[in-house]
Design a protein around this motif. Structure first.
Motif, PDB file in Angstrom:
ATOM      1  N   ASN A  47       0.806  -1.219   0.000  1.00 15.62           N
ATOM      2  CA  ASN A  47       0.000   0.000   0.000  1.00 15.62           C
ATOM      3  C   ASN A  47       0.842   1.273   0.000  1.00 15.62           C
ATOM      4  OD1 ASN A  47      -2.480  -1.419   0.015  1.00 15.62           O
ATOM      5  ND2 ASN A  47      -2.195  -1.826   2.183  1.00 15.62           N
ATOM      6  N   ARG A  48       1.586   1.493   1.057  1.00  9.71           N
ATOM      7  CA  ARG A  48       2.405   2.715   1.155  1.00  9.71           C
ATOM      8  C   ARG A  48       3.739   2.453   0.460  1.00  9.71           C
ATOM      9  NH1 ARG A  48       3.298   3.083   6.670  1.00  9.71           N
ATOM     10  NH2 ARG A  48       4.607   4.878   6.241  1.00  9.71           N
ATOM     11  N   ILE A  49       3.730   2.607  -0.882  1.00 12.03           N
ATOM     12  CA  ILE A  49       4.890   2.198  -1.684  1.00 12.03           C
ATOM     13  C   ILE A  49       5.540   3.330  -2.477  1.00 12.03           C
ATOM     14  CG2 ILE A  49       4.098  -0.186  -1.901  1.00 12.03           C
ATOM     15  CD1 ILE A  49       3.163   0.567  -4.771  1.00 12.03           C
ATOM     16  N   HIS A  50       4.946   4.509  -2.479  1.00  7.71           N
ATOM     17  CA  HIS A  50       5.467   5.624  -3.275  1.00  7.71           C
ATOM     18  C   HIS A  50       6.302   6.552  -2.382  1.00  7.71           C
ATOM     19  CE1 HIS A  50       2.742   4.159  -6.286  1.00  7.71           C
ATOM     20  NE2 HIS A  50       1.741   4.304  -5.443  1.00  7.71           N
ATOM     21  N   VAL A  51       7.291   7.201  -2.987  1.00  7.26           N
ATOM     22  CA  VAL A  51       8.257   8.015  -2.247  1.00  7.26           C
ATOM     23  C   VAL A  51       7.786   9.464  -2.119  1.00  7.26           C
ATOM     24  CG1 VAL A  51      10.636   8.877  -2.255  1.00  7.26           C
ATOM     25  CG2 VAL A  51      10.147   6.563  -3.093  1.00  7.26           C
ATOM     26  N   HIS A  52       7.940  10.015  -0.922  1.00  6.49           N
ATOM     27  CA  HIS A  52       7.683  11.432  -0.673  1.00  6.49           C
ATOM     28  C   HIS A  52       8.835  11.984   0.159  1.00  6.49           C
ATOM     29  CE1 HIS A  52       6.324  14.793   1.907  1.00  6.49           C
ATOM     30  NE2 HIS A  52       5.794  15.200   0.779  1.00  6.49           N
ATOM     31  N   GLY A  53       9.256  13.197  -0.167  1.00  4.24           N
ATOM     32  CA  GLY A  53      10.284  13.855   0.630  1.00  4.24           C
ATOM     33  C   GLY A  53      10.433  15.303   0.210  1.00  4.24           C
ATOM     34  N   ARG A  54      11.303  15.990   0.924  1.00  9.37           N
ATOM     35  CA  ARG A  54      11.536  17.414   0.646  1.00  9.37           C
ATOM     36  C   ARG A  54      12.836  17.578  -0.139  1.00  9.37           C
ATOM     37  NH1 ARG A  54      11.379  22.429   4.669  1.00  9.37           N
ATOM     38  NH2 ARG A  54      10.764  23.918   3.073  1.00  9.37           N
ATOM     39  N   ILE A  55      12.738  18.316  -1.228  1.00  6.94           N
ATOM     40  CA  ILE A  55      13.867  18.528  -2.135  1.00  6.94           C
ATOM     41  C   ILE A  55      14.913  19.437  -1.493  1.00  6.94           C
ATOM     42  CG2 ILE A  55      14.538  19.703  -4.272  1.00  6.94           C
ATOM     43  CD1 ILE A  55      11.903  18.742  -5.472  1.00  6.94           C
ATOM     44  N   MET A  56      16.155  19.023  -1.635  1.00 11.94           N
ATOM     45  CA  MET A  56      17.309  19.842  -1.269  1.00 11.94           C
ATOM     46  C   MET A  56      18.014  20.152  -2.588  1.00 11.94           C
ATOM     47  SD  MET A  56      16.875  19.886   1.982  1.00 11.94           S
ATOM     48  CE  MET A  56      18.362  20.652   2.587  1.00 11.94           C
ATOM     49  N   LYS A  57      18.181  21.415  -2.901  1.00 14.41           N
ATOM     50  CA  LYS A  57      18.718  21.822  -4.202  1.00 14.41           C
ATOM     51  C   LYS A  57      20.240  21.792  -4.228  1.00 14.41           C
ATOM     52  CE  LYS A  57      14.763  24.706  -5.424  1.00 14.41           C
ATOM     53  NZ  LYS A  57      14.329  26.036  -5.869  1.00 14.41           N
ATOM     54  N   ARG A  58      20.773  20.637  -3.980  1.00 14.18           N
ATOM     55  CA  ARG A  58      22.219  20.413  -4.136  1.00 14.18           C
ATOM     56  C   ARG A  58      22.427  18.923  -4.382  1.00 14.18           C
ATOM     57  NH1 ARG A  58      21.356  21.801   1.192  1.00 14.18           N
ATOM     58  NH2 ARG A  58      21.910  20.194   2.698  1.00 14.18           N
ATOM     59  N   PRO A  59      23.455  18.601  -5.153  1.00 16.62           N
ATOM     60  CA  PRO A  59      23.689  17.197  -5.507  1.00 16.62           C
ATOM     61  C   PRO A  59      24.270  16.397  -4.343  1.00 16.62           C
ATOM     62  CG  PRO A  59      25.408  18.577  -6.435  1.00 16.62           C
ATOM     63  CD  PRO A  59      24.407  19.505  -5.774  1.00 16.62           C
ATOM     64  N   SER A 105      15.763  13.005   6.306  1.00 15.77           N
ATOM     65  CA  SER A 105      14.898  13.108   7.484  1.00 15.77           C
ATOM     66  C   SER A 105      13.436  13.357   7.126  1.00 15.77           C
ATOM     67  CB  SER A 105      15.397  14.203   8.427  1.00 15.77           C
ATOM     68  OG  SER A 105      15.205  15.484   7.854  1.00 15.77           O
ATOM     69  N   THR A 106      13.148  13.656   5.850  1.00 12.21           N
ATOM     70  CA  THR A 106      11.763  13.938   5.440  1.00 12.21           C
ATOM     71  C   THR A 106      11.145  12.819   4.611  1.00 12.21           C
ATOM     72  OG1 THR A 106      12.363  15.039   3.353  1.00 12.21           O
ATOM     73  CG2 THR A 106      12.305  16.407   5.368  1.00 12.21           C
ATOM     74  N   ILE A 107      11.916  11.805   4.268  1.00 10.16           N
ATOM     75  CA  ILE A 107      11.416  10.770   3.356  1.00 10.16           C
ATOM     76  C   ILE A 107      10.467   9.822   4.066  1.00 10.16           C
ATOM     77  CG2 ILE A 107      12.041   8.843   1.847  1.00 10.16           C
ATOM     78  CD1 ILE A 107      14.713  10.322   1.332  1.00 10.16           C
ATOM     79  N   GLN A 108       9.313   9.636   3.426  1.00  9.92           N
ATOM     80  CA  GLN A 108       8.286   8.695   3.880  1.00  9.92           C
ATOM     81  C   GLN A 108       7.716   8.008   2.653  1.00  9.92           C
ATOM     82  OE1 GLN A 108       5.394  11.007   6.015  1.00  9.92           O
ATOM     83  NE2 GLN A 108       6.791  11.440   7.702  1.00  9.92           N
ATOM     84  N   PHE A 109       6.887   7.016   2.889  1.00 11.38           N
ATOM     85  CA  PHE A 109       6.212   6.324   1.792  1.00 11.38           C
ATOM     86  C   PHE A 109       4.714   6.535   1.941  1.00 11.38           C
ATOM     87  CE2 PHE A 109      10.292   4.289   2.336  1.00 11.38           C
ATOM     88  CZ  PHE A 109      10.750   4.246   1.034  1.00 11.38           C
ATOM     89  N   PHE A 110       4.026   6.667   0.822  1.00 12.31           N
ATOM     90  CA  PHE A 110       2.605   6.976   0.862  1.00 12.31           C
ATOM     91  C   PHE A 110       1.821   6.102  -0.109  1.00 12.31           C
ATOM     92  CE2 PHE A 110       4.179   9.526  -2.632  1.00 12.31           C
ATOM     93  CZ  PHE A 110       3.153   9.521  -3.563  1.00 12.31           C
ATOM     94  N   GLU A 111       0.513   6.069   0.126  1.00 17.93           N
ATOM     95  CA  GLU A 111      -0.416   5.379  -0.762  1.00 17.93           C
ATOM     96  C   GLU A 111      -1.097   6.388  -1.673  1.00 17.93           C
ATOM     97  OE1 GLU A 111      -4.083   2.148  -0.503  1.00 17.93           O
ATOM     98  OE2 GLU A 111      -3.290   3.014   1.317  1.00 17.93           O
TER      99      GLU A 111
END
Length: 116
Positions: A42-54, A68-74
């Motif tokens: 179910n909760r298989i897609h990636v969500h997080g906050r972008i940091m604009k540096r490589p 620290s912001t990455i989670q998985f969502f449905e």
């Protein structure tokens, strides 16, 4: 804090391209491994906050997701959905009207593998 683990995800509209994320939370790492094993469906897609540096672990892109912001969502709101190459091409706009707050939740993201 757990040892960091890295995972690659893909999107259908970017064939052959992987985006690598780094996870540092034990529960999130375990969740990612359950996705790869097929246990989590179910909760298989990636969500997080972008940091604009490589990051060296994700060399194709000039941005990464803050571990620290990455989670998985449905299910998520449409305003944070975008293709990884589109985000790269429009990174200067991310955080404003495009991907408000820098939140990125590609609806079609699929974990492909753990990066060793």
């Amino acid at each position: 804090m757990a040892n960091a683990a890295r995972f690659a995800f893909t999107q259908p509209n970017s064939p052959g391209v992987e985006f690598v994320i780094e996870l540092t939370d034990e529960n999130t790492i375990a969740h990612a491994r359950r996705i790869l094993s097929g246990e989590e469906k179910n909760r298989i897609h990636v969500h997080g906050r972008i940091m604009k540096r490589p990051q060296p672990y994700n060399p194709r892109f000039s941005f990464h997701l803050d571990p620290s912001t990455i989670q998985f969502f449905e299910v998520a709101i449409e305003v944070c959905d975008a293709n990884m190459t589109y985000v790269e091409d429009h990174l200067d706009e991310a955080g404003g009207a495009f991907l408000p707050g820098g939140h990125w939740c590609p609806w079609d993201s699929r974990l492909a593998r753990e990066v060793k």
